[in-house]
Design a protein around this motif. Sequence first.
Motif, mmCIF file in Angstrom:
data_model
loop_
_atom_site.group_PDB
_atom_site.id
_atom_site.type_symbol
_atom_site.label_atom_id
_atom_site.label_comp_id
_atom_site.label_asym_id
_atom_site.label_seq_id
_atom_site.Cartn_x
_atom_site.Cartn_y
_atom_site.Cartn_z
ATOM 1 N N THR A 117 -2.122 13.783 68.201
ATOM 2 C CA THR A 117 -2.444 15.134 67.754
ATOM 3 C C THR A 117 -4.046 15.396 68.037
ATOM 4 O O THR A 117 -4.246 16.514 68.384
ATOM 5 C CB THR A 117 -2.032 15.239 66.099
ATOM 6 O OG1 THR A 117 -0.791 14.490 66.316
ATOM 7 C CG2 THR A 117 -2.306 16.532 65.751
ATOM 8 N N ASN B 277 -1.531 1.604 70.339
ATOM 9 C CA ASN B 277 -1.392 1.078 69.122
ATOM 10 C C ASN B 277 -0.062 0.848 68.985
ATOM 11 O O ASN B 277 0.591 -0.398 68.279
ATOM 12 C CB ASN B 277 -1.874 1.979 68.223
ATOM 13 C CG ASN B 277 -1.734 1.451 66.729
ATOM 14 O OD1 ASN B 277 -0.667 1.581 66.010
ATOM 15 N ND2 ASN B 277 -2.829 0.844 66.245
ATOM 16 N N THR B 278 0.947 1.674 69.535
ATOM 17 C CA THR B 278 2.535 1.381 69.179
ATOM 18 C C THR B 278 2.639 0.137 70.196
ATOM 19 O O THR B 278 3.669 -0.994 69.623
ATOM 20 C CB THR B 278 3.170 2.506 69.808
ATOM 21 O OG1 THR B 278 2.625 3.635 68.892
ATOM 22 C CG2 THR B 278 4.515 2.433 69.645
ATOM 23 N N THR C 156 3.522 4.831 66.533
ATOM 24 C CA THR C 156 3.130 4.596 65.103
ATOM 25 C C THR C 156 2.343 5.723 64.571
ATOM 26 O O THR C 156 1.879 6.683 65.326
ATOM 27 C CB THR C 156 1.907 3.329 65.299
ATOM 28 O OG1 THR C 156 0.893 3.619 66.305
ATOM 29 C CG2 THR C 156 2.533 2.219 65.741
ATOM 30 N N ALA C 157 1.984 5.620 62.970
ATOM 31 C CA ALA C 157 1.084 6.603 62.400
ATOM 32 C C ALA C 157 -0.389 6.940 63.346
ATOM 33 O O ALA C 157 -0.676 8.079 63.577
ATOM 34 C CB ALA C 157 0.914 6.415 61.225
ATOM 35 N N TYR C 158 -0.672 5.662 63.929
ATOM 36 C CA TYR C 158 -2.050 5.946 64.479
ATOM 37 C C TYR C 158 -2.167 6.550 65.840
ATOM 38 O O TYR C 158 -2.680 7.454 65.931
ATOM 39 C CB TYR C 158 -2.464 4.354 64.682
ATOM 40 C CG TYR C 158 -3.807 4.281 65.396
ATOM 41 C CD1 TYR C 158 -5.089 3.999 64.662
ATOM 42 C CD2 TYR C 158 -4.151 4.560 66.761
ATOM 43 C CE1 TYR C 158 -6.271 4.058 65.091
ATOM 44 C CE2 TYR C 158 -5.057 4.677 67.323
ATOM 45 C CZ TYR C 158 -6.473 4.167 66.585
ATOM 46 O OH TYR C 158 -7.618 4.207 67.114
ATOM 47 N N ARG D 165 0.043 8.683 66.561
ATOM 48 C CA ARG D 165 0.665 10.407 66.351
ATOM 49 C C ARG D 165 -0.566 10.888 65.992
ATOM 50 O O ARG D 165 -0.797 12.069 66.564
ATOM 51 C CB ARG D 165 1.699 10.178 65.252
ATOM 52 C CG ARG D 165 2.938 9.619 65.465
ATOM 53 C CD ARG D 165 3.989 10.064 64.270
ATOM 54 N NE ARG D 165 4.996 9.325 64.119
ATOM 55 C CZ ARG D 165 5.996 9.259 63.354
ATOM 56 N NH1 ARG D 165 6.015 10.158 62.632
ATOM 57 N NH2 ARG D 165 6.933 8.243 63.131
ATOM 58 N N VAL D 166 -1.669 10.304 64.956
ATOM 59 C CA VAL D 166 -2.707 11.178 64.743
ATOM 60 C C VAL D 166 -3.476 11.320 65.982
ATOM 61 O O VAL D 166 -3.966 12.420 66.399
ATOM 62 C CB VAL D 166 -3.476 10.548 63.515
ATOM 63 C CG1 VAL D 166 -4.640 11.162 63.397
ATOM 64 C CG2 VAL D 166 -2.533 10.527 62.381
#
Lengths: 344, 344, 344, 344
Positions: C289, C141-142, C281-283, C285-286
């Motif tokens: 995780t 995604n990043t 990106t936030a995507y 990172r989630v």
Amino acid sequence: MRVGVLTGGGDCPGLNAVLRAIARKGERVFGDELVGFVDAWDGVMERRTTPLTIETMRGSLPRGGTVLGTRRGSPFDHPDGVDRVKTAMAELGLEALIVIGGNGSLSVACKLYNEHGIPVVGVPKTIDNDIEGTDVTFGFNTAVQIATDAIDRLHTTAESHDRVMVVEVMGRHSGWIATTAGIAGGATAVLIPEHPFDIDEVCERIIRRHNRGRFASIIVVAEGATPKEGTFDVGEREIDRFGHVRLGGIGNLLASEIGLRTGFETRPVLLGHVQRGGTPTAYDRVLSTRFGVAAIDAVHRGAFGTMVALHGAEIGETPLVDVIGRTRPVDPALYTDVAEIFFA
Amino acid sequence: MRVGVLTGGGDCPGLNAVLRAIARKGERVFGDELVGFVDAWDGVMERRTTPLTIETMRGSLPRGGTVLGTRRGSPFDHPDGVDRVKTAMAELGLEALIVIGGNGSLSVACKLYNEHGIPVVGVPKTIDNDIEGTDVTFGFNTAVQIATDAIDRLHTTAESHDRVMVVEVMGRHSGWIATTAGIAGGATAVLIPEHPFDIDEVCERIIRRHNRGRFASIIVVAEGATPKEGTFDVGEREIDRFGHVRLGGIGNLLASEIGLRTGFETRPVLLGHVQRGGTPTAYDRVLSTRFGVAAIDAVHRGAFGTMVALHGAEIGETPLVDVIGRTRPVDPALYTDVAEIFFA
Amino acid sequence: MRVGVLTGGGDCPGLNAVLRAIARKGERVFGDELVGFVDAWDGVMERRTTPLTIETMRGSLPRGGTVLGTRRGSPFDHPDGVDRVKTAMAELGLEALIVIGGNGSLSVACKLYNEHGIPVVGVPKTIDNDIEGTDVTFGFNTAVQIATDAIDRLHTTAESHDRVMVVEVMGRHSGWIATTAGIAGGATAVLIPEHPFDIDEVCERIIRRHNRGRFASIIVVAEGATPKEGTFDVGEREIDRFGHVRLGGIGNLLASEIGLRTGFETRPVLLGHVQRGGTPTAYDRVLSTRFGVAAIDAVHRGAFGTMVALHGAEIGETPLVDVIGRTRPVDPALYTDVAEIFFA
Amino acid sequence: MRVGVLTGGGDCPGLNAVLRAIARKGERVFGDELVGFVDAWDGVMERRTTPLTIETMRGSLPRGGTVLGTRRGSPFDHPDGVDRVKTAMAELGLEALIVIGGNGSLSVACKLYNEHGIPVVGVPKTIDNDIEGTDVTFGFNTAVQIATDAIDRLHTTAESHDRVMVVEVMGRHSGWIATTAGIAGGATAVLIPEHPFDIDEVCERIIRRHNRGRFASIIVVAEGATPKEGTFDVGEREIDRFGHVRLGGIGNLLASEIGLRTGFETRPVLLGHVQRGGTPTAYDRVLSTRFGVAAIDAVHRGAFGTMVALHGAEIGETPLVDVIGRTRPVDPALYTDVAEIFFA
């Protein structure tokens, strides 16, 4: 007044913001009619125009590029070029011409004014920041930010892999982008056209870092940087099948050479055209807007043969004759006093 | 030399970059030992220190915030505060103190130098850009960029809904952020502390736009902007349960008032603390770095009682006595000549 | 439990987020002791370790790269490699090994489990998104966002200059990044390894656009895209002095070829390593995780020989044997049904 | 076919991308004529239309907002609303209506189909991600990214000042944005509508962190989060002069309350409308594009009364009756299994 406007040279973030400012102040304050020439000097010679109004420029502030189009080329390349410019201006009833461009376009503007009496006002444009007579050109801040963002990203890869990354940035004749982005990005070394580099020195610096346990290095190189004579042979490898020097020439070459000499994994990254497109930073939008306002003001003051400029925190103007034919080298205080402390 | 360093006042992008530059030049060029005080003046008085070295600052260039911590408060709030500062410096063997801070911290620094002979050098820090004696403060460019990015986003919502958006930005005493981000973001109006605003005029402008078919408006308001006396009553509604004026006071109030008076859908947006945190822009990293280098240079030249500053494109210095106790209002050329043309 | 962890293969945004998640859940919920191996398999064989704890991973969520370092290479390259892995695990008292890596590292992990009984759990990592058995890999995604941001910028330059821009993105074996960024960026054509391209067709498409008055085109090409046999000769020009295919090979070549055949100004842009570094990106990172949490869960469930995976919106697991030795081609529904409608 | 299209409800990144995709596939593949209704249902009832073509949508992919305008309101609010919809469709010769909207617009669409036989296809739109029947809605990814970027910035301020920051994000009925951005941003706690919060517990958690030496905390709260009954009184303070609950109500209140109870400096940040405007992320552009393609496909398959949807990695469809009247709560696996490990 009826005023012609053109954008010349390479793409640069903030062009639309300049055009919008000219239209806003011209139309709203002076009641001017602005005539945009399409595709720079070609548009003047071929009388291809488009109206430049508050309305046509609406929404353009955050947009990169130029709604007028841009192209290299000059009326002086054509035997009847100057006449065609004169005729165009006469027939379109233009009392002035605002030329937004780099060294090339501004030289043309200067000659048209000095030798042919055409009432021009210049607006300095280059992401390279190397135009004389102004402290900053619009587009530069955006280019530096883009390069810095890229360097930030490359740091993590360099560190994860214990690598040397060679980042080639724009700057054929000057090291403004390389030096500024190099400081902002925390580079190990910055190589610029103003100072031919010594490949041995660069490699030694990288090796010294390794010996101190710093296994990742970022080398920023301006596309116009060249090795000191006799240090290593650029050769003909980087000439493409059309005989042009390949974009990325020095970056690729340097990465190969550093890898070969130090034995460390080394990778080139060529930022290329992303540095000159897209939405301008807030800084560039404001500078472009101020330049546009100043340009139409200069037209109404009759300050022809000049270029608007940033002097310190203020907008001023500089005679075009003092500007053209030169390249403004990077501020030595920046390169020597600041950059060199941080590199290595 | 042994030199103490502290960061005071509110968070500001670029603080770490200043610290890193001081450490790099101090350690590498002068062989200094730098002592960081934790939590600003509290750390001096309580002798809480941390070593400030090239090594401890590594990787900090792109990081917002300050590794030293920051806090409001002053030694002059304590009966023996100055003595404690003097003792701390003596016992730690410090020959100079670099104070990185805003109007508050610099006033303390000035008084310590003038009245108590403590050898201080100041570094001006505020996202508000309203410190006298320097053209720009670090952190300002980042704050403006963040506010401009937000305004860019709000435009599409304003347009899709035919709405008025009221964006409150920082600036308790000056309109630098509001004016600059307003120009960069293409705002309809900018309301700043320097010019009390007339709510009738603001509403008329919005209504005139609507009558021209422009149904979306962005109003940027600095948190310290106030209405002209007698125009409308701010009342006591915006005082929170602790008796503090609520952040977002003027923004919320203005949105309510505009909605009420014009009948147009109006929404407040309060950018708040996001403007002062996070990674600095390339511009702020370079300015911070130059300020840090200049500060340690000033220490070695014995230029105490001064503050490093940006004058035009160059780094200079300004006596602290010429700086403190004032607020630098927004450049009238920016607000009146430029901003006003674009707004409405 | 004592659990070893390593990160292998190329840099990828989200690696630190996976490590942090393993440490958080492992330490806090299971009371595990996590041992990080430095520099991938080399670290296992040479027993170079670093503690992986909540504390050591603090602040790492937004950071690109991997604090463990990464390197290519495999224990199977060494005659006693497997023995050294076994000894390391025994002497360090490790009951499981979490391998975060791409096809290469996961193949090693699979073989260590199947043939040597080493209890491994895999976490699929590649910006290329081409690992079988999971709908998405972190980092993808990043990479797509970075490529899309670049394409956004290139559009304005392409339009201002009436140019064709050829953007080379990563993807040696698959066209995920090219296709996704091509759709997101509004490309004219996307060339991917899954479908050898016909240079005549590409040029015709560009010419058709020109004939319709669309003078700017963006061609996205995956680094592994190849021309259909017999259509044009890639030759040996793009082999560098070390005999390696030069990064940017196909992009440079294609730009030359398109320029030559169409007569339109064409420029290459090679995004290169910026696609694999820097903040996720936030995507991502989630997703990272969730993968980290799932990996340590799998260890405690004894689900060895598997890889954590995204199946739809849920986290599941896939046997490593079903994953290795293959490349997941780009979803035909994306390429054919969606992308092809938009291109041209 | 002639097909009507409208965008309803609040602004959402990706609306233009959906419209562009409908136009591209409709016009190019099916030869459709697309009619855009201006300002949602008002435009249908008042027959205000605009042509939706490849040409009119050109350049809209990276733009936030909707070129059609959007507005709340429904034909069922008017006694003759449904008749006017029917008449509009008949007189404009429309064979289908694509409704891009949130729960409100989709309910209207469902009723128009079920009770009045109007051939509708829905496209789920909400930044809140809480529509039943689809794994993800477009706009959500962008909102999460914006919130995460803000949280990244707030961390440095929280740490420099040893502060608690309370970040209010959107989510009136569900905690998707709060939970996802909270995980991505490394929050200390996330408070969501699905789980009424216990203020004592929140404060204890923050105090425990302080006792462990972690003086900075980020609390993410969805605007619709509410305290457990009896724990603390929200009171009437947050009702503005028009009787509306003030945006930022819970965020402001919570910050006051935490500050009061813990004695720690606490500040609210209200992200507000910036979360729903501006350029969509690459992810949202692709999802929007796929939804647009699927919507016009569904029209041609006659799949009326359905909504396009993301099921796993694939685009599918869901009957509108299964969608409306509910809110999809945040995935418990995300909130409980993942988020809760990371918070505190």
